[in-house]
Design a protein around this motif. Structure first.
Motif, PDB file in Angstrom:
ATOM      1  N   CYS A 145       0.833  -1.209   0.000  1.00 37.60           N
ATOM      2  CA  CYS A 145       0.000   0.000   0.000  1.00 37.60           C
ATOM      3  C   CYS A 145       0.864   1.254   0.000  1.00 37.60           C
ATOM      4  O   CYS A 145       0.803   2.072   0.935  1.00 37.60           O
ATOM      5  N   PRO A 146       1.674   1.416  -1.040  1.00 34.75           N
ATOM      6  CA  PRO A 146       2.555   2.581  -1.110  1.00 34.75           C
ATOM      7  C   PRO A 146       1.766   3.858  -1.389  1.00 34.75           C
ATOM      8  O   PRO A 146       0.593   3.804  -1.792  1.00 34.75           O
ATOM      9  N   PRO A 147       2.392   5.018  -1.210  1.00 31.16           N
ATOM     10  CA  PRO A 147       1.740   6.270  -1.602  1.00 31.16           C
ATOM     11  C   PRO A 147       1.353   6.215  -3.080  1.00 31.16           C
ATOM     12  O   PRO A 147       2.063   5.598  -3.894  1.00 31.16           O
ATOM     13  N   THR A 148       0.263   6.841  -3.429  1.00 30.22           N
ATOM     14  CA  THR A 148      -0.235   6.796  -4.807  1.00 30.22           C
ATOM     15  C   THR A 148       0.833   7.193  -5.812  1.00 30.22           C
ATOM     16  O   THR A 148       0.909   6.641  -6.920  1.00 30.22           O
ATOM     17  N   GLU A 149       1.690   8.129  -5.456  1.00 29.81           N
ATOM     18  CA  GLU A 149       2.728   8.600  -6.379  1.00 29.81           C
ATOM     19  C   GLU A 149       3.643   7.481  -6.856  1.00 29.81           C
ATOM     20  O   GLU A 149       4.183   7.541  -7.970  1.00 29.81           O
ATOM     21  N   VAL A 150       3.828   6.443  -6.038  1.00 28.92           N
ATOM     22  CA  VAL A 150       4.715   5.339  -6.415  1.00 28.92           C
ATOM     23  C   VAL A 150       4.262   4.683  -7.709  1.00 28.92           C
ATOM     24  O   VAL A 150       5.089   4.239  -8.523  1.00 28.92           O
ATOM     25  N   PHE A 151       2.972   4.637  -7.934  1.00 29.48           N
ATOM     26  CA  PHE A 151       2.448   3.991  -9.136  1.00 29.48           C
ATOM     27  C   PHE A 151       2.765   4.786 -10.400  1.00 29.48           C
ATOM     28  O   PHE A 151       2.566   4.289 -11.508  1.00 29.48           O
ATOM     29  N   TYR A 152       3.235   5.993 -10.228  1.00 30.40           N
ATOM     30  CA  TYR A 152       3.613   6.830 -11.362  1.00 30.40           C
ATOM     31  C   TYR A 152       5.133   6.964 -11.471  1.00 30.40           C
ATOM     32  O   TYR A 152       5.628   7.866 -12.147  1.00 30.40           O
ATOM     33  N   ARG A 153       5.853   6.041 -10.846  1.00 28.06           N
ATOM     34  CA  ARG A 153       7.317   6.045 -10.884  1.00 28.06           C
ATOM     35  C   ARG A 153       7.806   4.732 -11.511  1.00 28.06           C
ATOM     36  O   ARG A 153       7.983   3.730 -10.815  1.00 28.06           O
ATOM     37  N   PRO A 154       8.027   4.711 -12.811  1.00 27.59           N
ATOM     38  CA  PRO A 154       8.473   3.483 -13.480  1.00 27.59           C
ATOM     39  C   PRO A 154       9.761   2.910 -12.892  1.00 27.59           C
ATOM     40  O   PRO A 154       9.979   1.691 -12.941  1.00 27.59           O
ATOM     41  N   GLU A 155      10.589   3.761 -12.319  1.00 29.80           N
ATOM     42  CA  GLU A 155      11.861   3.272 -11.784  1.00 29.80           C
ATOM     43  C   GLU A 155      11.655   2.298 -10.624  1.00 29.80           C
ATOM     44  O   GLU A 155      12.494   1.425 -10.376  1.00 29.80           O
ATOM     45  N   VAL A 156      10.542   2.443  -9.911  1.00 25.22           N
ATOM     46  CA  VAL A 156      10.249   1.511  -8.824  1.00 25.22           C
ATOM     47  C   VAL A 156      10.006   0.109  -9.391  1.00 25.22           C
ATOM     48  O   VAL A 156      10.514  -0.897  -8.885  1.00 25.22           O
ATOM     49  N   PHE A 157       9.251   0.040 -10.455  1.00 24.55           N
ATOM     50  CA  PHE A 157       8.935  -1.247 -11.071  1.00 24.55           C
ATOM     51  C   PHE A 157      10.152  -1.810 -11.807  1.00 24.55           C
ATOM     52  O   PHE A 157      10.325  -3.027 -11.896  1.00 24.55           O
ATOM     53  N   ASP A 158      11.017  -0.932 -12.301  1.00 23.76           N
ATOM     54  CA  ASP A 158      12.295  -1.387 -12.869  1.00 23.76           C
ATOM     55  C   ASP A 158      13.146  -2.060 -11.789  1.00 23.76           C
ATOM     56  O   ASP A 158      13.814  -3.075 -12.047  1.00 23.76           O
ATOM     57  N   ALA A 159      13.114  -1.495 -10.582  1.00 23.57           N
ATOM     58  CA  ALA A 159      13.869  -2.087  -9.473  1.00 23.57           C
ATOM     59  C   ALA A 159      13.337  -3.475  -9.133  1.00 23.57           C
ATOM     60  O   ALA A 159      14.110  -4.401  -8.853  1.00 23.57           O
ATOM     61  N   LEU A 160      12.022  -3.626  -9.183  1.00 26.60           N
ATOM     62  CA  LEU A 160      11.427  -4.939  -8.921  1.00 26.60           C
ATOM     63  C   LEU A 160      11.816  -5.940 -10.004  1.00 26.60           C
ATOM     64  O   LEU A 160      12.096  -7.116  -9.714  1.00 26.60           O
TER      65      LEU A 160
END
Length: 328
Positions: A123-138
């Motif tokens: 349940c991250p802050p909504t802004e996380v879903f607009y950060r492709p780099e987070v999903f790149d890290a995954l």
């Protein structure tokens, strides 16, 4: 126990899983003996999906799961955990490759495994879903062999819709129960079309849909049902599904009248969720072996009659939707 495909992961899991928040913390005192017994009972009944998080009891839940699974031996069930809520402050900028790697390594140690079956952003802050780099890290953690797949746990339908725009997202965990019906309007259809697994959490509205609570029910000081009704610690939708407690008790009695005499309300409420074929697994929690066993029996119930389903939708629309529908 019946089994369903877990989206496009290539795995089949029990349609009733085990939610391991209660055996970690924030649900009052649950002894380790009771926690272990509850998990054993679920596994004995055919459960093959366990959901936990690194913050449940500061790792206690993960460690108990590892102990039980090592003790039992044999084929391991699918274990999903979550990460992100250890950040302080819990802000979007904290979801870095370094932080996620550290969280994953800690959970790997707690769960005593080289590769986490599924890591979910918690349940991250909504802004996380607009950060492709987070999903790149995954994606990088998948390539490194530290996680088998990744998904997200969300508060809002809109967050789920944004998350499934990323092709690597394997699952979305979302609140779905008789008191929180909005995900079925659009989100389930979109997720199913993309082969994304849906994990239905808070299925009993923090115990309200067991039918065992009353106006004078007392909760321990460390139970989120005592301290988070107004969202003091985290999103209030996680506690009683965001429905005002007294109103919810009234509506539970309406629902009880639709329940067959020989069917416990808890199983009826879980079977309602399983009527949705987009749902891969529902994850009720349990503090005792008896509760865990009762939860699994929902898989054995016959489908609910269509007139009953329609009445439940009407009860939601008339009594509950004004308090929750547009918020989550």
């Amino acid at each position: 126990m019946k089994y369903r495909e877990l989206g496009n992961t290539g795995r089949k899991v029990s349609e009733v899983g085990f939610g391991a928040w209660a055996i970690g913390g924030s649900w009052g005192d649950v002894s380790e003996t009771d926690a272990r017994s509850a998990l054993h009972a679920a596994l004995d009944a055919g459960t093959t999906f366990i959901d936990t998080a690194d913050v449940y009891g500061d790792g206690r839940s993960e460690r108990i799961i590892a102990q039980v699974l090592n003790e039992r031996g044999g084929a391991r069930p699918f274990v999903a955990t979550k990460a992100g809520r250890r950040l302080s402050p819990h802000i979007a900028e904290g979801y870095t490759k370094e932080a996620l790697t550290n969280f994953v390594d800690r959970s790997r140690d707690n769960l005593d495994t080289d590769t986490l079956d599924l890591l979910q952003l918690h349940c991250p802050p909504t802004e996380v879903f607009y950060r492709p780099e987070v999903f790149d890290a995954l994606e990088g953690l998948v390539q490194a062999g530290k996680i088998g797949a990744y998904g997200v746990s969300v508060e809002k339908v809109e967050e789920g819709l944004k998350a499934i725009e990323y092709p690597g997202v394997a699952s979305v965990q979302i609140i779905y129960n008789i008191f929180r019906q909005r995900p079925a309007d659009l989100f389930f259809r979109e997720a199913k079309a993309k082969g994304v697994a849906i994990i239905a959490r808070v299925p009993l509205a923090s115990g309200l849909l067991t039918g065992k609570m009353r106006a004078d029910t007392k909760f321990a000081a460390d139970d989120h049902r005592a301290f988070n009704r107004d969202g003091a610690a985290f999103d209030k939708g996680e506690t009683f599904a965001g429905v005002p407690y007294d109103l919810a008790l009234e509506v539970v009695e309406e629902i009880r009248r639709l329940t067959p005499e020989d069917t416990p309300l808890v199983q009826f409420a879980l079977r309602w969720i399983l009527m949705e074929d987009a749902v891969s697994v529902v994850i009720p929690g349990a503090r005792t072996a008896e509760q865990a066993s009762a939860n699994t029996c929902a898989s054995d119930l016959a489908p609910l009659p269509q007139p009953v389903m329609e009445e439940l939708r009407e009860i939601y629309r008339r009594r509950i939707a004004p308090y929750v529908h547009q918020f989550w």
